[in-house]
Write an enzyme that holds these catalytic residues in place. Structure first.
Site, PDB file in Angstrom:
ATOM      1  N   HIS A  34       0.863  -1.193   0.000  1.00 53.42           N
ATOM      2  CA  HIS A  34       0.000   0.000   0.000  1.00 53.42           C
ATOM      3  C   HIS A  34       0.893   1.234   0.000  1.00 53.42           C
ATOM      4  O   HIS A  34       2.141   1.122  -0.006  1.00 53.42           O
ATOM      5  CB  HIS A  34      -0.940  -0.034   1.215  1.00 53.42           C
ATOM      6  CG  HIS A  34      -0.245  -0.272   2.513  1.00 53.42           C
ATOM      7  ND1 HIS A  34       0.595   0.655   3.091  1.00 53.42           N
ATOM      8  CD2 HIS A  34      -0.229  -1.358   3.338  1.00 53.42           C
ATOM      9  CE1 HIS A  34       1.069   0.180   4.221  1.00 53.42           C
ATOM     10  NE2 HIS A  34       0.596  -1.055   4.405  1.00 53.42           N
ATOM     11  N   GLY A  36       1.868   3.181   2.247  1.00 48.21           N
ATOM     12  CA  GLY A  36       2.866   3.232   3.326  1.00 48.21           C
ATOM     13  C   GLY A  36       4.170   2.565   2.883  1.00 48.21           C
ATOM     14  O   GLY A  36       5.261   3.119   3.054  1.00 48.21           O
ATOM     15  N   HIS A  37       4.045   1.377   2.289  1.00 45.28           N
ATOM     16  CA  HIS A  37       5.236   0.691   1.773  1.00 45.28           C
ATOM     17  C   HIS A  37       5.901   1.535   0.676  1.00 45.28           C
ATOM     18  O   HIS A  37       7.123   1.659   0.618  1.00 45.28           O
ATOM     19  CB  HIS A  37       4.860  -0.661   1.148  1.00 45.28           C
ATOM     20  CG  HIS A  37       4.270  -1.655   2.093  1.00 45.28           C
ATOM     21  ND1 HIS A  37       2.949  -2.046   2.033  1.00 45.28           N
ATOM     22  CD2 HIS A  37       4.824  -2.356   3.121  1.00 45.28           C
ATOM     23  CE1 HIS A  37       2.723  -2.952   2.969  1.00 45.28           C
ATOM     24  NE2 HIS A  37       3.832  -3.159   3.651  1.00 45.28           N
ATOM     25  N   GLN A  61       7.729 -15.000  12.640  1.00 46.40           N
ATOM     26  CA  GLN A  61       7.342 -13.826  13.439  1.00 46.40           C
ATOM     27  C   GLN A  61       5.848 -13.813  13.754  1.00 46.40           C
ATOM     28  O   GLN A  61       5.352 -12.863  14.363  1.00 46.40           O
ATOM     29  CB  GLN A  61       7.780 -12.533  12.751  1.00 46.40           C
ATOM     30  CG  GLN A  61       6.978 -12.143  11.533  1.00 46.40           C
ATOM     31  CD  GLN A  61       7.579 -10.938  10.831  1.00 46.40           C
ATOM     32  OE1 GLN A  61       8.678 -11.000  10.303  1.00 46.40           O
ATOM     33  NE2 GLN A  61       6.864  -9.830  10.830  1.00 46.40           N
ATOM     34  N   LYS A 148       5.249   3.085  11.753  1.00 44.93           N
ATOM     35  CA  LYS A 148       4.012   2.353  12.066  1.00 44.93           C
ATOM     36  C   LYS A 148       4.339   1.222  13.048  1.00 44.93           C
ATOM     37  O   LYS A 148       3.601   0.945  13.972  1.00 44.93           O
ATOM     38  CB  LYS A 148       3.433   1.817  10.751  1.00 44.93           C
ATOM     39  CG  LYS A 148       2.545   0.620  10.872  1.00 44.93           C
ATOM     40  CD  LYS A 148       1.119   1.034  11.042  1.00 44.93           C
ATOM     41  CE  LYS A 148       0.210  -0.093  11.456  1.00 44.93           C
ATOM     42  NZ  LYS A 148       0.444  -1.377  10.856  1.00 44.93           N
ATOM     43  N   ASP A 149       5.481   0.566  12.787  1.00 46.87           N
ATOM     44  CA  ASP A 149       5.966  -0.496  13.677  1.00 46.87           C
ATOM     45  C   ASP A 149       7.154   0.074  14.444  1.00 46.87           C
ATOM     46  O   ASP A 149       8.296  -0.340  14.253  1.00 46.87           O
ATOM     47  CB  ASP A 149       6.366  -1.713  12.842  1.00 46.87           C
ATOM     48  CG  ASP A 149       5.206  -2.209  11.998  1.00 46.87           C
ATOM     49  OD1 ASP A 149       4.314  -2.847  12.544  1.00 46.87           O
ATOM     50  OD2 ASP A 149       5.172  -1.909  10.789  1.00 46.87           O
ATOM     51  N   GLN A 152       9.379  -2.229  16.472  1.00 47.19           N
ATOM     52  CA  GLN A 152      10.204  -3.032  15.551  1.00 47.19           C
ATOM     53  C   GLN A 152      11.401  -2.219  15.062  1.00 47.19           C
ATOM     54  O   GLN A 152      12.531  -2.726  15.004  1.00 47.19           O
ATOM     55  CB  GLN A 152       9.346  -3.476  14.366  1.00 47.19           C
ATOM     56  CG  GLN A 152      10.123  -4.034  13.194  1.00 47.19           C
ATOM     57  CD  GLN A 152       9.233  -4.534  12.098  1.00 47.19           C
ATOM     58  OE1 GLN A 152       8.691  -5.627  12.169  1.00 47.19           O
ATOM     59  NE2 GLN A 152       9.056  -3.744  11.045  1.00 47.19           N
ATOM     60  N   SER A 185      -1.528  -3.706   5.673  1.00 47.46           N
ATOM     61  CA  SER A 185      -2.040  -4.770   4.795  1.00 47.46           C
ATOM     62  C   SER A 185      -3.235  -5.447   5.450  1.00 47.46           C
ATOM     63  O   SER A 185      -4.166  -5.877   4.770  1.00 47.46           O
ATOM     64  CB  SER A 185      -0.946  -5.803   4.537  1.00 47.46           C
ATOM     65  OG  SER A 185       0.222  -5.167   4.074  1.00 47.46           O
ATOM     66  N   ARG A 186      -3.218  -5.542   6.781  1.00 47.76           N
ATOM     67  CA  ARG A 186      -4.302  -6.213   7.506  1.00 47.76           C
ATOM     68  C   ARG A 186      -5.629  -5.449   7.429  1.00 47.76           C
ATOM     69  O   ARG A 186      -6.682  -6.019   7.690  1.00 47.76           O
ATOM     70  CB  ARG A 186      -3.934  -6.407   8.977  1.00 47.76           C
ATOM     71  CG  ARG A 186      -2.905  -7.486   9.214  1.00 47.76           C
ATOM     72  CD  ARG A 186      -2.761  -7.751  10.704  1.00 47.76           C
ATOM     73  NE  ARG A 186      -1.841  -8.833  10.979  1.00 47.76           N
ATOM     74  CZ  ARG A 186      -0.528  -8.693  11.088  1.00 47.76           C
ATOM     75  NH1 ARG A 186       0.019  -7.510  10.927  1.00 47.76           N
ATOM     76  NH2 ARG A 186       0.249  -9.731  11.343  1.00 47.76           N
TER      77      ARG A 186
HETATM   78  P1  AMP Z   1       4.931  -5.068   6.525  1.00 47.32           P
HETATM   79  O1  AMP Z   1       4.706  -5.460   5.098  1.00 47.32           O
HETATM   80  O2  AMP Z   1       3.677  -4.825   7.290  1.00 47.32           O
HETATM   81  O3  AMP Z   1       5.904  -5.987   7.232  1.00 47.32           O
HETATM   82  O4  AMP Z   1       5.642  -3.651   6.488  1.00 47.32           O
HETATM   83  C1  AMP Z   1       6.838  -3.447   5.771  1.00 47.32           C
HETATM   84  C2  AMP Z   1       7.398  -2.093   6.145  1.00 47.32           C
HETATM   85  O5  AMP Z   1       6.453  -1.078   5.811  1.00 47.32           O
HETATM   86  C3  AMP Z   1       7.668  -1.956   7.644  1.00 47.32           C
HETATM   87  O6  AMP Z   1       8.874  -1.235   7.825  1.00 47.32           O
HETATM   88  C4  AMP Z   1       6.473  -1.184   8.121  1.00 47.32           C
HETATM   89  O7  AMP Z   1       6.717  -0.429   9.298  1.00 47.32           O
HETATM   90  C5  AMP Z   1       6.226  -0.269   6.931  1.00 47.32           C
HETATM   91  N1  AMP Z   1       4.843   0.231   6.961  1.00 47.32           N
HETATM   92  C6  AMP Z   1       3.711  -0.503   7.095  1.00 47.32           C
HETATM   93  N2  AMP Z   1       2.636   0.290   7.149  1.00 47.32           N
HETATM   94  C7  AMP Z   1       3.091   1.575   7.063  1.00 47.32           C
HETATM   95  C8  AMP Z   1       2.460   2.853   7.082  1.00 47.32           C
HETATM   96  N3  AMP Z   1       1.141   2.984   7.213  1.00 47.32           N
HETATM   97  N4  AMP Z   1       3.237   3.946   6.970  1.00 47.32           N
HETATM   98  C9  AMP Z   1       4.596   3.820   6.851  1.00 47.32           C
HETATM   99  N5  AMP Z   1       5.250   2.635   6.825  1.00 47.32           N
HETATM  100  C10 AMP Z   1       4.507   1.523   6.932  1.00 47.32           C
END
Ligand code: AMP
Length: 259
Positions: A34, A36-37, A61, A148-149, A152, A185-186
């Site tokens: 999305h 954010g990524h 994880q 967001k994380d 982490q 993504s969720r």
């Molecule tokens: P994920 O696919 O959920 O493991 O996320 C991959 C990366 O994208 C991680 O570094 C997340 O923190 C980042 N991420 C996920 N959602 C967002 C968001 N809404 N805004 C910024 N970064 C994000």
């Protein structure tokens, strides 16, 4: 865009770029991408010569096998989005390839004994394990993670510091949907109605400084949000407020900076 599905293809790509003196930026993801990524891809493009993304849903994880099985996937859409945003290469490994790599386990100095570390036992050791393995083959100069994380992000920084890895970790701001819901993504697992309602999570975070905590907890309860934690933490002088809970059967997390 290069789609690399084996360690051999990745090694060759990385070797070529390194030989040419290119700086590599890395964006690890679990796919179902999305905005954010994509903001991380843009940041990497700005700060590196070559951007490599990875798509890997890391079983180690997930503390809940159901959550792992239900994790959304759409590789075709992900590839289109990455290509349209000038990502140079994407690494999409099979589990056996990741498992063949050396792993580490480190002392996270208590960072894994709060919030997500309590609610999702083993989660952060799984994250460290996979990110270390990905770093060992992508060999990035910089790696980009979303706030967001936030917990982490701190854990990855701790891992890099502890193991003295030659990579700079860069955090990026949270991208939100128009109603304030942090993109994830969720979110696709929420019903349309629930997704529209979720703006209250960001509202609660923003009103924390001027409202008593128990009033916010009551409001969340009345809205049907099963709160796991609403906590303030200080990471190296940076105060943030964190929330996690389940709404419409989907576990959601968010945080904001407190000033
Ligand atoms: P994920 O696919 O959920 O493991 O996320 C991959 C990366 O994208 C991680 O570094 C997340 O923190 C980042 N991420 C996920 N959602 C967002 C968001 N809404 N805004 C910024 N970064 C994000």
């Amino acid at each position: 865009m290069n789609v690399l599905r084996s360690l051999k293809e990745l090694d060759q790509f990385v070797f070529e770029k390194k030989q040419m003196g290119k700086q590599i930026g890395f964006v690890p993801t679990m796919g179902f991408l999305h905005a954010g990524h994509i903001s991380l891809i843009h940041l990497s493009n700005q700060q590196s010569d070559i951007t490599i993304a990875s798509i890997y849903v890391n079983p180690s994880q997930f503390n809940d096998v159901n959550d792992f099985n239900k994790y959304p996937k759409n590789e075709e859409a992900d590839l289109k989005l990455l290509k349209a945003n000038f990502c140079d290469a994407v690494f999409i490994p099979e589990k056996a390839q990741i498992d063949s790599l050396q792993k580490v386990s480190i002392d996270l100095g208590g960072l894994d004994n709060i919030m997500e570390g309590i609610c999702r036992p083993g989660h952060f050791q799984g994250v460290v394990e996979v990110v270390y393995r990905l770093f060992s083959v992508v060999m990035p100069d910089k790696a980009f993670f979303g706030e967001k994380d936030f917990q982490q992000l701190q854990i990855i920084k701790k891992m890099v510091e502890t193991l003295n890895l030659p990579v700079e970790i860069i955090g990026a701001p949270i991208l939100r949907e128009p109603n304030g819901l942090a993109m994830s993504s969720r979110n696709s697992r929420l019903s349309k109605e629930a997704r529209e309602n979720t703006g209250f999570i960001y509202e609660v975070l923003k009103s924390f400084v001027k409202t008593e905590k128990h009033i916010l907890e009551k409001r969340l309860f009345e809205l049907g949000f099963k709160l796991e934690y609403l906590e303030k933490h200080d990471f190296g002088g940076q105060k943030r407020l964190f929330i996690a809970g389940v709404y419409d059967g989907v576990r959601l997390i968010d945080n904001i900076e407190l000033n």
